[in-house]
Design an enzyme around this catalytic site. Sequence first.
Site, PDB file in Angstrom:
ATOM      1  N   ASN A   8       0.877  -1.172   0.000  1.00  0.00           N
ATOM      2  CA  ASN A   8       0.000   0.000   0.000  1.00  0.00           C
ATOM      3  C   ASN A   8       0.917   1.225   0.000  1.00  0.00           C
ATOM      4  OD1 ASN A   8       0.480   0.963   2.768  1.00  0.00           O
ATOM      5  ND2 ASN A   8      -0.582  -0.909   3.389  1.00  0.00           N
ATOM      6  N   ASP A  18       1.292  -8.082   1.364  1.00  0.00           N
ATOM      7  CA  ASP A  18       2.017  -7.039   2.096  1.00  0.00           C
ATOM      8  C   ASP A  18       2.221  -7.430   3.558  1.00  0.00           C
ATOM      9  OD1 ASP A  18       3.220  -4.568   2.615  1.00  0.00           O
ATOM     10  OD2 ASP A  18       1.349  -3.446   2.561  1.00  0.00           O
ATOM     11  N   SER A 101      -2.368  -6.184  -7.700  1.00  0.00           N
ATOM     12  CA  SER A 101      -3.707  -5.569  -7.808  1.00  0.00           C
ATOM     13  C   SER A 101      -4.822  -6.555  -8.156  1.00  0.00           C
ATOM     14  CB  SER A 101      -3.715  -4.402  -8.805  1.00  0.00           C
ATOM     15  OG  SER A 101      -2.993  -3.313  -8.286  1.00  0.00           O
TER      16      SER A 101
END
Length: 155
Positions: A8, A18, A101
Amino acid sequence: DAIVNAANPSLLGGGGVDGVIHRAAGPGLLEECRKLGGCRHGEARITNGYNLKAKHVIHTPGPSYKDGRSGEKETLTNSYYNSLKLAKINNLHSISFPAISAGIYGYPKDEACQVAVDTTLRFMEEENYPIEVYFVLFDKDNFDIYIKYIANIIF
């Protein structure tokens, strides 16, 4: 040599890939990321790998998918290209990408695959930089999409 973190913009960890990378790398990664001051969508930053087997982590925030007409493809292309550019600048010879994404950011998996593969091939040709590229895919849908797309390119 490097794994890519679908980060992010804060670079301070989060969910999905992440969060997993930050937890596995240990507190040193978060400390180094704090010093970077974030990263815009489509850009990339490199850090050490800390407790990971990879020497480096390349962080890139991909786009959130809206309608396909809001610059998403350009931003996703930039995420891949800029990550590969950092690998070249740092003389790295292998890199692993997640499907940037194509999870919670909602990018259609087949379109995300095309951007990933096409951008990687274009980078290697334009930059004349051979690099081992791995696409590490979390789910069977993504895996099947990548296998089919790559097979159509090769054959």
